[in-house]
Each structure stands twice: as C-alpha cells, then as structure tokens.
Scaffold this motif. Structure first.
Motif, short mmCIF file in Angstrom:
data_model
loop_
_atom_site.label_atom_id
_atom_site.label_comp_id
_atom_site.label_asym_id
_atom_site.label_seq_id
_atom_site.Cartn_x
_atom_site.Cartn_y
_atom_site.Cartn_z
N ALA A 119 -69.81 31.70 -2.21
CA ALA A 119 -68.58 31.40 -1.48
C ALA A 119 -67.97 30.09 -1.95
O ALA A 119 -66.75 29.95 -2.07
N VAL A 120 -68.86 29.12 -2.24
CA VAL A 120 -68.39 27.82 -2.72
C VAL A 120 -67.72 27.97 -4.09
O VAL A 120 -66.68 27.35 -4.36
N LEU A 121 -68.32 28.82 -4.95
CA LEU A 121 -67.76 29.05 -6.28
C LEU A 121 -66.36 29.67 -6.19
O LEU A 121 -65.44 29.24 -6.89
N TRP A 122 -66.23 30.66 -5.31
CA TRP A 122 -64.92 31.30 -5.14
C TRP A 122 -63.90 30.31 -4.58
O TRP A 122 -62.72 30.32 -4.98
N LEU A 123 -64.35 29.45 -3.70
CA LEU A 123 -63.45 28.44 -3.13
C LEU A 123 -62.98 27.47 -4.20
O LEU A 123 -61.79 27.11 -4.27
N LEU A 124 -63.91 27.05 -5.07
CA LEU A 124 -63.55 26.14 -6.16
C LEU A 124 -62.56 26.79 -7.12
O LEU A 124 -61.61 26.16 -7.60
N LEU A 125 -62.81 28.08 -7.42
CA LEU A 125 -61.89 28.81 -8.30
C LEU A 125 -60.50 28.92 -7.69
O LEU A 125 -59.48 28.75 -8.38
N LEU A 126 -60.47 29.18 -6.39
CA LEU A 126 -59.19 29.31 -5.69
C LEU A 126 -58.43 27.99 -5.68
O LEU A 126 -57.22 27.94 -5.93
N VAL A 127 -59.17 26.91 -5.41
CA VAL A 127 -58.54 25.59 -5.40
C VAL A 127 -58.05 25.21 -6.80
O VAL A 127 -56.94 24.70 -6.98
N GLY A 128 -58.87 25.52 -7.80
CA GLY A 128 -58.49 25.21 -9.18
C GLY A 128 -57.26 25.98 -9.61
O GLY A 128 -56.36 25.43 -10.26
N LEU A 129 -57.22 27.26 -9.25
CA LEU A 129 -56.06 28.09 -9.58
C LEU A 129 -54.81 27.58 -8.89
O LEU A 129 -53.73 27.51 -9.50
N SER A 130 -54.94 27.18 -7.64
CA SER A 130 -53.80 26.66 -6.88
C SER A 130 -53.26 25.38 -7.51
O SER A 130 -52.04 25.20 -7.65
N ILE A 131 -54.17 24.50 -7.91
CA ILE A 131 -53.77 23.24 -8.55
C ILE A 131 -53.07 23.53 -9.89
O ILE A 131 -52.06 22.91 -10.23
N PHE A 132 -53.63 24.49 -10.63
CA PHE A 132 -53.04 24.86 -11.92
C PHE A 132 -51.62 25.41 -11.75
O PHE A 132 -50.69 24.99 -12.44
N LEU A 133 -51.45 26.33 -10.81
CA LEU A 133 -50.13 26.92 -10.56
C LEU A 133 -49.14 25.87 -10.08
O LEU A 133 -47.96 25.87 -10.48
N LEU A 134 -49.62 24.97 -9.23
CA LEU A 134 -48.74 23.89 -8.75
C LEU A 134 -48.32 22.99 -9.91
O LEU A 134 -47.15 22.59 -9.99
N GLY A 135 -49.25 22.73 -10.82
CA GLY A 135 -48.92 21.89 -11.97
C GLY A 135 -47.87 22.54 -12.86
O GLY A 135 -46.94 21.86 -13.33
N VAL A 136 -48.00 23.85 -13.08
CA VAL A 136 -47.02 24.58 -13.90
C VAL A 136 -45.65 24.56 -13.23
O VAL A 136 -44.62 24.37 -13.88
N PHE A 137 -45.65 24.73 -11.90
CA PHE A 137 -44.37 24.74 -11.20
C PHE A 137 -43.71 23.36 -11.23
O PHE A 137 -42.49 23.24 -11.40
#
Length: 407
Positions: free
Chosen positions: A2-20
């Motif tokens: 669950a922690v791994l999935w949470l980290l992936l989700l947070v990382g993806l969100s940060i990445f998408l925010l950076g692109v935007f």
C-alpha cells in the motif's frame, strides 16, 4: 504494498503537476491574447491544456509507450459521441478509407442535399470522432446527407495521402449519390483548416471531370491554401495567438510534406523561393492583395530572405498546386463552383482566405465571405463544448449553415 502504491501515486501527481506548470509558463512566455478576444482567461486555459497534453504525448512517445498522436486521439475519443435521435449514423469504408455517413431519419419526398466534409487537425490530429458532433449538427440543421472522410494522417502517412484519400472518397460518393438519396445537383464540399485545404485541392482536381456530378459549392473554413509566402500580415501579427501558433503551423507543414525541420526558417523567411518564381506568383501571393484594414499601421511589404538554392531543392514541392492551391492556373480557378469562405480575425491563416477570395473573384467565381471578428483558429469545433464554449464558435457556424441551406 500500500505504501508503494501511495508513493507511486504521489510521484505521478508531482510529475503531472510539473508538466502542467511547464505548460503554463511556456504559454505566458509566448502566447499573445488580443484584448478584442472574448473570454481570454478561458482561451489561455485551453492553450495550457493543449500544451500539457502535447507534452505528455511527447514524453510517452520518447518512452516508447505510444505515439503522441495516438495519445491525443485517445483523449479526443474520451469525449464521446453524442447521439442525435434525428439522424442515422453509419460507419463504412470506401476501400481502405474510413468514412461516416450522417442521414436524416425523417422521410423526404425529394432527394436531399449532400455534404462531403473533411475535418481539420493539422494532418496530425483530428478524427471522425472529434468532429462527430459538428458533422451531426451540420447534417441536422441543413437537412442534408453528410459524408465525413477519415483520411490517413501523420506520423505514418505524408503528402499526397490526404489529398488522394479525400479525392478518392469524394469520387466514390459522387458515383453512388442515388444510393444515399442525394440530389446530384446539390453536392457541397466542406472542410475546416487542413480540411479546407483538402476541399480546395479536391475541387480543383474535379473541376475538369465531366463524367461525375459537378460540385455545386465549396465551403472553406479557415483553410491553409499556400506554402510560399509566410510574410503575410496575419502570419506576422497572429504568430503567437492560440490555438494555432506559427511554430506549431510550420511544424505540421514540414512534417506532412516530409521536409526536415532544419529548413523551417528558410521557409518562413522565403529564402527557399527563387526570385523568378516569386516574380511569377507574387501577383497572387503578395500582401498587396490584402485589404489595408487588415495590415495594421506598422506593416511593411514583405522582403524575402536571400535566396538559398539548397533550401529550394529541399522544399520546391511546395510550389505544386496540390500543396498550394492558390497557385492553380486561371483556367482551373475559373471553373470552380460557388464558394463560401470563412476567416477569423485572430487566425494566422486569415490572409490565405483573403488571397483566395481575390483569386476567385478575379476569375468570376461567385464568392460569399464571412469574417468572424472575435474568432480564432479552430473555434468552430467548440460550438457545443460546455466549458470551453465561445460566442465566436456560433458566429462562425451560423453563417456556414445559412449558406449551405441556400444551396
């Protein structure tokens, strides 16, 4: 886990925010929004979304997950097709060319008007699905049988594929009008942006065909019509206006014509045009043909860059009338059908329409021209988009419908 999935989700969100954030910064550094454009904040947000999705597509392409155009098409298709209860919609193929037929359900005692429609999208984007609602609206409001042509595009297909697909689909439709309940004397060919270019080239190709029903009228909506003079007033004044910027336009142009992007500057400055060729074609392409009110106070006549023979050899096919229909011979222009031209003030391609208007009128072709003062390139496609809707969309669509209904 669950922690791994949470980290992936947070990382993806940060990445998408950076692109935007990158898309927003790029927009504000480059975009120019005129004060006369309505809803400028909405247009800015739309341009940011466009830059964001293209950036994501390019990242996915570099990661070899999928191509950028495939990603954009996937997002377009998520919008869904709005079903119109008054129409029968049929997906077919004319050979290998996908087409979509829109037919009114109501019984008619007479044969109906026919519309052959070519969508826009810069030869890279656009699809039958993206233009489904626009085609449904046109078919319903004009009580016409409409054929939408899904021509092949980049990145897998280059010139002359779009021209040939649109030409072949049109010939097939014209040979079978009775099957679709279409009046042979009332066939309209219509298109937007690169689709408007396809209308021009296909109509010119059919002008000498005496064994097919003649096209009654052509409707060109914000078309690109030449690849020779990129020093026109609108090319310079509107080069950073969303949604079609000069950089995006020339990139589409080069990719479709299989021209290396290193020649972009030579094309934009006219360095690839031999002086004798410019002397021959300037009577049709010069800014002298643009009405003074569109030039602005600071515009001076174009000055083409020093001739570069190597650039000419790499790009000389732009002088072909199948690429630059504005260069067709007078005898071809004189045979063209009644024409409706729609231009938008805040469109880099505005002056292509004005040049074609003069060419047609000089050869005695009846022309109806409508200019959308608050319009921008591609605005017509947003006519029914709830959030990204603009008054100029209907200002472009209503006169188009009125003209077609008069055929």
């Amino acid at each position: 886990m669950a922690v791994l999935w949470l980290l992936l989700l947070v990382g993806l969100s940060i990445f998408l925010l950076g692109v935007f954030i990158w898309a927003v910064v790029k927009h504000f550094l480059t975009a120019e929004i005129s004060s006369s454009l309505q809803h400028p904040v909405k247009l800015r947000l739309m341009q940011c979304v466009v830059l964001f999705t293209i950036a994501l597509g390019n990242i996915l392409q570099k990661l070899r997950i999928c191509s950028m155009p495939s990603f954009i098409k996937f997002l377009h298709d998520l919008r869904g097709r709005k079903k119109d209860p008054t129409l029968v919609v049929t997906n077919m193929h004319f050979g290998t060319i996908p087409v979509r037929l829109f037919q009114p359900k109501a019984v008619s005692s007479n044969l109906r008007r026919g519309i052959i429609f070519f969508h826009g999208g810069g030869a890279l984007f656009g699809s039958l699905n993206l233009y489904h609602r626009l085609c449904s609206f046109l078919a319903r409001e004009t009580d016409s049988v409409l054929l939408s042509v899904g021509y092949r595009k980049l990145p897998d297909h280059h010139h002359p594929v779009i021209h040939l697909d649109c030409l072949n689909a049109s010939i097939h439709f014209l040979k079978n009008l009775q099957t679709y309940g279409v009046d042979p004397s009332r066939v309209v060919m219509a298109g937007e942006s690169v689709g408007g270019w396809a209308v021009a080239t296909v109509t010119q190709a059919l002008a000498c065909q005496d064994k097919l029903p003649q096209i009654r009228a052509q409707v060109l909506i914000t078309p690109i019509l030449q690849g020779v003079n990129f020093q026109l007033p609108s090319q310079l004044q509107k080069r950073n206006v969303p949604l079609l910027t000069r950089d995006l336009m020339i990139t589409f142009f080069c990719r479709y014509l299989n021209i290396d992007l290193s020649w972009k500057n030579a094309i934009l400055t006219g360095a690839c045009v031999p002086p004798d060729m410019w002397k021959k074609y300037s009577k049709w392409l010069s800014s002298d043909n643009i009405p003074q009110r569109f030039k602005g106070k600071d515009f001076s006549p174009e000055f083409l860059g020093p001739f570069n023979e190597t650039a000419y050899l790499e790009t000389k096919h732009v002088l072909d009338e199948k690429i630059s229909p504005l260069l067709a011979d007078d005898k071809i222009i004189a045979q063209l059908p009644d024409t409706f031209l729609l231009s938008c003030e805040h469109d880099i391609l505005r002056d292509d329409t004005l040049l074609y208007k003069k060419r047609l009128e000089d050869q005695g072709v009846p022309v109806t021209w409508h200019h959308v003062e608050d319009g921008f390139h591609g605005c017509i496609i947003f006519f029914d988009n709830q959030f990204f809707s603009f008054p100029c969309s209907m200002n472009a669509l209503n006169p188009t419908i009125s003209y077609i209904k008069g055929i």
